[in-house]
Design a protein around this motif. Structure first.
Motif, PDB file in Angstrom:
ATOM      1  N   GLY A  68      33.585  44.989  50.404  1.00 52.99           N
ATOM      2  CA  GLY A  68      32.650  44.448  49.139  1.00 52.99           C
ATOM      3  C   GLY A  68      33.095  43.353  48.342  1.00 52.99           C
ATOM      4  O   GLY A  68      32.474  43.055  47.381  1.00 52.99           O
ATOM      5  N   ALA A  69      34.276  42.812  48.493  1.00 52.10           N
ATOM      6  CA  ALA A  69      34.720  41.682  47.885  1.00 52.10           C
ATOM      7  C   ALA A  69      35.440  40.496  48.684  1.00 52.10           C
ATOM      8  O   ALA A  69      36.067  40.846  49.939  1.00 52.10           O
ATOM      9  N   GLY A  70      35.507  39.308  48.253  1.00 49.51           N
ATOM     10  CA  GLY A  70      36.027  38.177  48.855  1.00 49.51           C
ATOM     11  C   GLY A  70      35.799  38.043  50.419  1.00 49.51           C
ATOM     12  O   GLY A  70      34.741  38.236  50.802  1.00 49.51           O
ATOM     13  N   ILE A 220      34.072  26.767  50.367  1.00 51.73           N
ATOM     14  CA  ILE A 220      32.415  26.924  49.885  1.00 51.73           C
ATOM     15  C   ILE A 220      31.993  28.271  50.210  1.00 51.73           C
ATOM     16  O   ILE A 220      31.281  28.918  49.294  1.00 51.73           O
ATOM     17  N   ALA A 221      32.460  28.856  51.172  1.00 53.54           N
ATOM     18  CA  ALA A 221      31.619  30.277  51.717  1.00 53.54           C
ATOM     19  C   ALA A 221      32.226  31.177  50.807  1.00 53.54           C
ATOM     20  O   ALA A 221      31.604  32.280  50.573  1.00 53.54           O
ATOM     21  N   ASP A 222      33.487  31.072  50.289  1.00 52.16           N
ATOM     22  CA  ASP A 222      33.949  32.105  49.250  1.00 52.16           C
ATOM     23  C   ASP A 222      33.167  32.179  48.042  1.00 52.16           C
ATOM     24  O   ASP A 222      33.688  33.079  47.013  1.00 52.16           O
ATOM     25  N   ILE A 223      32.389  31.456  47.727  1.00 53.58           N
ATOM     26  CA  ILE A 223      31.655  31.303  46.307  1.00 53.58           C
ATOM     27  C   ILE A 223      30.656  32.452  46.401  1.00 53.58           C
ATOM     28  O   ILE A 223      30.552  33.189  45.495  1.00 53.58           O
ATOM     29  N   LEU A 224      30.192  32.852  47.548  1.00 53.84           N
ATOM     30  CA  LEU A 224      28.896  34.086  47.787  1.00 53.84           C
ATOM     31  C   LEU A 224      29.668  35.259  47.136  1.00 53.84           C
ATOM     32  O   LEU A 224      28.767  35.922  46.515  1.00 53.84           O
TER      33      LEU A 224
END
Length: 317
Positions: A68-70, A220-224
């Motif tokens: 549920g994270a990162g 960029i994807a890690d912002i979500l």
């Protein structure tokens, strides 16, 4: 010239899904520490490069993104964890690291929400735990929020800011009775933004954003996951609302060390100290980090690093 990577990344299949692990290795014989991030749902692997790339580090350390994270969330977007599932994941990850590093026990560092998981793990699994290190230690979330909000009110009154006083009036009763839902989540966000402004909680300023951008493991994807973390972990938050570490007891069978920011009012430092004074353990130590708040490790990196290294030296004696 190609820059040499100082870290190793991997995905490990634990309890049916792929979990992201980030390793910063020292010498093989050094103790291994596992860093458990806060939130719930807020990975801290992006800050590892700032903390762990330094001469004299006397420990191996592993950061991991919880279910549920990162990056773990990005691989498993349908997962909606609860505390019991995260506890089971943590156990399996510790067992994996014991085998990988050929260690009898693994040291645990728990930050913020991670200090809940870490404390429970140390109490329930001393056979696998080298030591427990609490940072931004959570004892009782509701007591934390009540104490922090009281100090926020006092800070706003002292500032004389009419606009911030109006914002407090709109927030109303806090912490409010009832279960954690999206309305409560938004109210908590409003409180955090005001606390950040008055240096009572983490402030997402330009320096924090810059740190994220320059992290070698951040894209960029890690912002979500940062935007969705609390929603994805809403079951955990509901369980956390009634959590009180004192109910789990104060008798630890492993060494316990608290590394606390002396100015932390997101998890008020006085509450952590009060619980720490009740702890019985084979060894224990309290490290109060000057000029540091909830993000103790970034607010005063030198003293935080020195504290962790001193703890590791104790363990190796």
């Amino acid at each position: 010239m190609k820059k040499i990577k100082k870290y190793e990344e991997e995905y490990v299949r634990i309890n049916g899904i792929e979990h992201y692990l980030l390793h910063y290795k020292a010498r093989k014989e050094a103790p291994v520490l596992l860093f458990i991030h806060g939130g719930p749902g807020q990975s801290e692997t992006m800050m590892a490069y700032i903390l762990e790339e330094y001469e004299g580090r006397n420990y191996n350390i592993v950061y991991y993104d919880q279910r549920g994270a990162g990056k773990t969330y990005l691989k498993n977007k349908k997962e909606r964890p609860d505390t019991e599932l995260l506890k089971n994941d943590l156990l399996e990850i510790v067992l994996y690291l014991k085998k990988l590093y050929q260690k009898a026990k693994i040291g645990i560092i728990g930050h913020s929400w991670g200090s809940v998981l870490g404390s429970i793990f140390a109490l329930e699994h001393p056979e696998h735990t080298l030591c427990y290190i609490g940072c931004g230690q959570v004892v009782d979330l509701i007591e934390n929020e009540r104490t922090g909000f009281k100090k926020l009110k006092a800070a706003i009154e002292a500032s004389g800011s009419k606009s911030d006083r109006r914002k407090l009036m709109k927030i109303g009763e806090y912490p409010a009775a009832g279960k954690f839902d999206m309305k409560y989540y938004r109210k908590m966000g409003q409180v955090r933004r005001l606390q950040g402004k008055y240096h009572l909680a983490v402030d997402m300023d330009k320096n924090m954003i810059k740190m994220f951008i320059h992290s070698p493991v951040m894209g960029i994807a890690d912002i979500l996951p940062f935007l969705t973390g609390m929603v994805v972990n809403i079951k955990v938050m509901r369980e956390l609302m009634s959590f009180d570490l004192r109910d789990k007891g104060t008798e630890y069978q492993v060494p316990v060390y608290y590394v606390l920011g002396e100015n932390d009012q997101q998890t008020p430092v006085e509450i952590g100290i009060s619980y720490f004074e009740e702890i019985a353990a084979p060894d224990k130590g309290l490290y109060l980090i000057k000029n540091a708040g909830h993000l103790t490790m970034l607010d005063n990196m030198d003293d935080y690093r020195a504290s962790i290294c001193e703890i590791v030296n104790k363990l190796e004696r």
